[in-house]
Design an enzyme around this catalytic site. Structure first.
Site, PDB file in Angstrom:
ATOM      1  N   CYS A 114       0.813  -1.226   0.000  1.00 38.33           N
ATOM      2  CA  CYS A 114       0.000   0.000   0.000  1.00 38.33           C
ATOM      3  C   CYS A 114       0.846   1.276   0.000  1.00 38.33           C
ATOM      4  O   CYS A 114       0.358   2.344  -0.348  1.00 38.33           O
ATOM      5  CB  CYS A 114      -0.957   0.002   1.183  1.00 38.33           C
ATOM      6  SG  CYS A 114      -2.143  -1.347   1.096  1.00 38.33           S
ATOM      7  N   HIS A 250      -3.317   7.555   1.802  1.00 38.09           N
ATOM      8  CA  HIS A 250      -3.710   6.222   1.348  1.00 38.09           C
ATOM      9  C   HIS A 250      -5.129   5.976   1.868  1.00 38.09           C
ATOM     10  O   HIS A 250      -5.437   6.275   3.015  1.00 38.09           O
ATOM     11  CB  HIS A 250      -2.743   5.179   1.901  1.00 38.09           C
ATOM     12  CG  HIS A 250      -3.196   3.772   1.692  1.00 38.09           C
ATOM     13  ND1 HIS A 250      -3.634   3.318   0.463  1.00 38.09           N
ATOM     14  CD2 HIS A 250      -3.294   2.717   2.538  1.00 38.09           C
ATOM     15  CE1 HIS A 250      -3.967   2.042   0.579  1.00 38.09           C
ATOM     16  NE2 HIS A 250      -3.789   1.653   1.829  1.00 38.09           N
ATOM     17  N   ASN A 280     -10.093   0.111  -0.546  1.00 35.45           N
ATOM     18  CA  ASN A 280      -8.639   0.165  -0.464  1.00 35.45           C
ATOM     19  C   ASN A 280      -8.049  -0.428  -1.740  1.00 35.45           C
ATOM     20  O   ASN A 280      -8.152  -1.633  -1.973  1.00 35.45           O
ATOM     21  CB  ASN A 280      -8.187  -0.614   0.780  1.00 35.45           C
ATOM     22  CG  ASN A 280      -6.690  -0.573   0.997  1.00 35.45           C
ATOM     23  OD1 ASN A 280      -5.934  -0.176   0.114  1.00 35.45           O
ATOM     24  ND2 ASN A 280      -6.262  -0.981   2.180  1.00 35.45           N
TER      25      ASN A 280
HETATM   26  O1  UT7 Z   1      -3.913  -0.726   3.313  1.00 37.18           O
HETATM   27  C1  UT7 Z   1      -3.147  -1.471   4.192  1.00 37.18           C
HETATM   28  C2  UT7 Z   1      -3.428  -1.061   5.540  1.00 37.18           C
HETATM   29  N1  UT7 Z   1      -4.642  -1.682   6.022  1.00 37.18           N
HETATM   30  C3  UT7 Z   1      -5.372  -1.005   6.866  1.00 37.18           C
HETATM   31  O2  UT7 Z   1      -5.078   0.136   7.119  1.00 37.18           O
HETATM   32  C4  UT7 Z   1      -6.518  -1.687   7.543  1.00 37.18           C
HETATM   33  C5  UT7 Z   1      -6.464  -1.386   9.018  1.00 37.18           C
HETATM   34  N2  UT7 Z   1      -7.524  -1.939   9.783  1.00 37.18           N
HETATM   35  C6  UT7 Z   1      -8.828  -1.582   9.637  1.00 37.18           C
HETATM   36  O3  UT7 Z   1      -9.171  -0.826   8.769  1.00 37.18           O
HETATM   37  C7  UT7 Z   1      -9.822  -2.100  10.660  1.00 37.18           C
HETATM   38  O4  UT7 Z   1      -9.117  -2.758  11.693  1.00 37.18           O
HETATM   39  C8  UT7 Z   1     -10.880  -3.046  10.064  1.00 37.18           C
HETATM   40  C9  UT7 Z   1     -11.851  -2.270   9.202  1.00 37.18           C
HETATM   41  C10 UT7 Z   1     -10.198  -4.139   9.248  1.00 37.18           C
HETATM   42  C11 UT7 Z   1     -11.670  -3.708  11.191  1.00 37.18           C
HETATM   43  O5  UT7 Z   1     -12.224  -2.733  12.066  1.00 37.18           O
HETATM   44  P1  UT7 Z   1     -12.090  -2.908  13.645  1.00 37.18           P
HETATM   45  O6  UT7 Z   1     -12.867  -1.842  14.251  1.00 37.18           O
HETATM   46  O7  UT7 Z   1     -10.633  -2.986  13.951  1.00 37.18           O
HETATM   47  O8  UT7 Z   1     -12.834  -4.277  13.889  1.00 37.18           O
HETATM   48  P2  UT7 Z   1     -12.249  -5.638  14.486  1.00 37.18           P
HETATM   49  O9  UT7 Z   1     -11.290  -6.272  13.526  1.00 37.18           O
HETATM   50  O10 UT7 Z   1     -11.802  -5.411  15.879  1.00 37.18           O
HETATM   51  O11 UT7 Z   1     -13.581  -6.479  14.511  1.00 37.18           O
HETATM   52  C12 UT7 Z   1     -14.671  -6.152  15.361  1.00 37.18           C
HETATM   53  C13 UT7 Z   1     -15.724  -7.201  15.197  1.00 37.18           C
HETATM   54  C14 UT7 Z   1     -15.201  -8.610  15.323  1.00 37.18           C
HETATM   55  O12 UT7 Z   1     -16.174  -9.379  15.978  1.00 37.18           O
HETATM   56  P3  UT7 Z   1     -16.033  -9.732  17.548  1.00 37.18           P
HETATM   57  O13 UT7 Z   1     -14.744 -10.465  17.653  1.00 37.18           O
HETATM   58  O14 UT7 Z   1     -16.019  -8.403  18.238  1.00 37.18           O
HETATM   59  O15 UT7 Z   1     -17.247 -10.548  17.807  1.00 37.18           O
HETATM   60  C15 UT7 Z   1     -15.056  -9.075  13.905  1.00 37.18           C
HETATM   61  O16 UT7 Z   1     -15.186 -10.471  13.788  1.00 37.18           O
HETATM   62  O17 UT7 Z   1     -16.283  -7.107  13.874  1.00 37.18           O
HETATM   63  C16 UT7 Z   1     -16.227  -8.383  13.252  1.00 37.18           C
HETATM   64  N3  UT7 Z   1     -16.070  -8.198  11.817  1.00 37.18           N
HETATM   65  C17 UT7 Z   1     -17.117  -7.994  11.008  1.00 37.18           C
HETATM   66  N4  UT7 Z   1     -18.434  -7.911  11.241  1.00 37.18           N
HETATM   67  C18 UT7 Z   1     -19.229  -7.696  10.181  1.00 37.18           C
HETATM   68  C19 UT7 Z   1     -14.933  -8.177  11.083  1.00 37.18           C
HETATM   69  N5  UT7 Z   1     -15.216  -7.982   9.796  1.00 37.18           N
HETATM   70  C20 UT7 Z   1     -16.563  -7.859   9.710  1.00 37.18           C
HETATM   71  C21 UT7 Z   1     -17.445  -7.646   8.659  1.00 37.18           C
HETATM   72  N6  UT7 Z   1     -18.762  -7.556   8.943  1.00 37.18           N
HETATM   73  N7  UT7 Z   1     -17.030  -7.493   7.382  1.00 37.18           N
END
Ligand code: UT7
Length: 323
Positions: A114, A250, A280
């Site tokens: 990225c 980005h 992204n």
């Molecule tokens: O370009 C390269 C760099 N990449 C990035 O910058 C990405 C960086 N990370 C992010 O953008 C965020 O961490 C995400 C968007 C990937 C995730 O957001 P988050 O607020 O960090 O959520 P999380 O991973 O902590 O997940 C929270 C909950 C989880 O459930 P539990 O464990 O709390 O029950 C996940 O399983 O949301 C769940 N979850 C989803 N729920 C519905 C994860 N993906 C999804 C989904 N739909 N698509």
């Protein structure tokens, strides 16, 4: 006098197929509301079957050439930032060179995921300053849809396909922050973090693999490292964040974009945001946002623009330029 690499053209290409968040609800335990609120993404473009990264890159390149009023023969180097090349080799850049019927100069790819476009811009800047090339086409192009695990809701709803391109050429400046062109760059990587964002396959492991990400971990690094690299690049240019007209980050997550802007002391009306429409697109996201930002009338000649990105590696960096 100081030689500066100045942007003289910009363009982009997005594949026709637009996929709204709601489409994922049919196959995954996810929702439009979750994707919007956690990432800011509303839709993304996916390449058509058989459409490759070099195809997207060539279309973006043609748009940038048209914007600059130039022909392929006017270009003497092509650098493509990509992690999703058509083939293991040759490079996407040489494929673009052939498509453009450019029969001189040189072309190569850069891979910093990225952060790839930041690395490519920095490389192009060094080549222009050192006189190795005059007009360089710098392209970010990706087909991340090809490395998605469609059963992994934590990643497959976040990425999209696209390409953006810039043309850089030398102009003489005064050696101050008032010059047009690239004023400073800052590159960083830390290979200890390979496990938080990677593809679990490749040539020497004998399969293409899928993107794997510990989103929360990447998020934790992102805001701090992005604000820090942007501040460092500004300091190298002898400038500070008050002087920024546009941050072009980005486009991975609106919460990362907003958090970084806040750390830089900037309100969101000075940030070019396209993540809602593109998702992204990895190395393509910054040139796409620059092109869209210009088309919207946001970025104008003379504006101070700061671009920053972080991705797999981890690799991150920033470029400060006056448009
Ligand atoms: O370009 C390269 C760099 N990449 C990035 O910058 C990405 C960086 N990370 C992010 O953008 C965020 O961490 C995400 C968007 C990937 C995730 O957001 P988050 O607020 O960090 O959520 P999380 O991973 O902590 O997940 C929270 C909950 C989880 O459930 P539990 O464990 O709390 O029950 C996940 O399983 O949301 C769940 N979850 C989803 N729920 C519905 C994860 N993906 C999804 C989904 N739909 N698509």
């Amino acid at each position: 006098m100081t030689t500066r690499a100045v942007v003289t053209g910009v363009g982009h290409y997005l594949p026709d197929r637009v996929v709204e968040n709601a489409e994922f609800e049919a196959t995954l335990d996810t929702s439009d509301a979750w994707i919007r609120s956690r990432s800011g993404i509303e839709r993304r473009h996916f390449a058509a079957e058989g459409q490759t990264t070099s195809d997207l890159a060539t279309r973006a390149a043609r748009a940038a050439l048209t914007d600059a009023g130039l022909e392929p023969d006017d270009i003497d180097a092509i650098i493509v930032a990509t992690s999703t090349a058509d083939l293991t080799f040759p490079s996407v850049a040489t494929m673009v060179q052939a498509e453009l019927r450019m029969m001189h100069g040189f072309a190569f790819d850069v891979q910093a995921v990225c952060a790839g476009f930041i690395y490519a811009l920095s490389t192009a800047n060094s080549m222009i300053i050192s006189g190795q090339a005059k007009r360089i086409l710098v392209i970010g192009a990706e087909t991340f849809s090809r490395i998605m695990d469609w059963t992994d809701r934590g990643t497959c709803v976040l990425f999209g396909d696209g390409a953006g391109a810039l043309i850089l050429e030398p102009q003489e400046g005064e050696g101050t922050g008032a010059d047009r062109g690239i004023l400073a760059t800052d590159l960083n990587s830390d290979g200890r973090y390979r496990d938080i964002l990677y593809v679990d396959g490749g040539v020497s492991t004998q399969n293409t693999g899928f993107l794997r990400m510990q989103g929360k971990e990447v998020f934790r690094h992102a805001v701090e490292k992005l604000a820090s690299t942007a501040t460092t690049a500004l300091a190298k240019a002898g400038l500070n964040s008050d002087q920024i007209d546009w941050v072009v980050p980005h486009q991975a997550n609106i919460r990362i974009i907003a958090g970084t802007a806040k750390k830089l002391g900037l309100s969101m009306d000075r940030v070019v945001v396209t993540v809602q429409d593109h998702g992204n697109t990895s190395a393509a996201s910054i040139p796409l946002a620059l092109s869209v930002g210009k088309a919207r009338g946001q970025i104008k000649p003379g504006d101070l623009v700061v671009t920053e990105a972080i991705g797999g590696g981890l690799a991150w960096g920033a470029v400060v330029l006056r448009w």
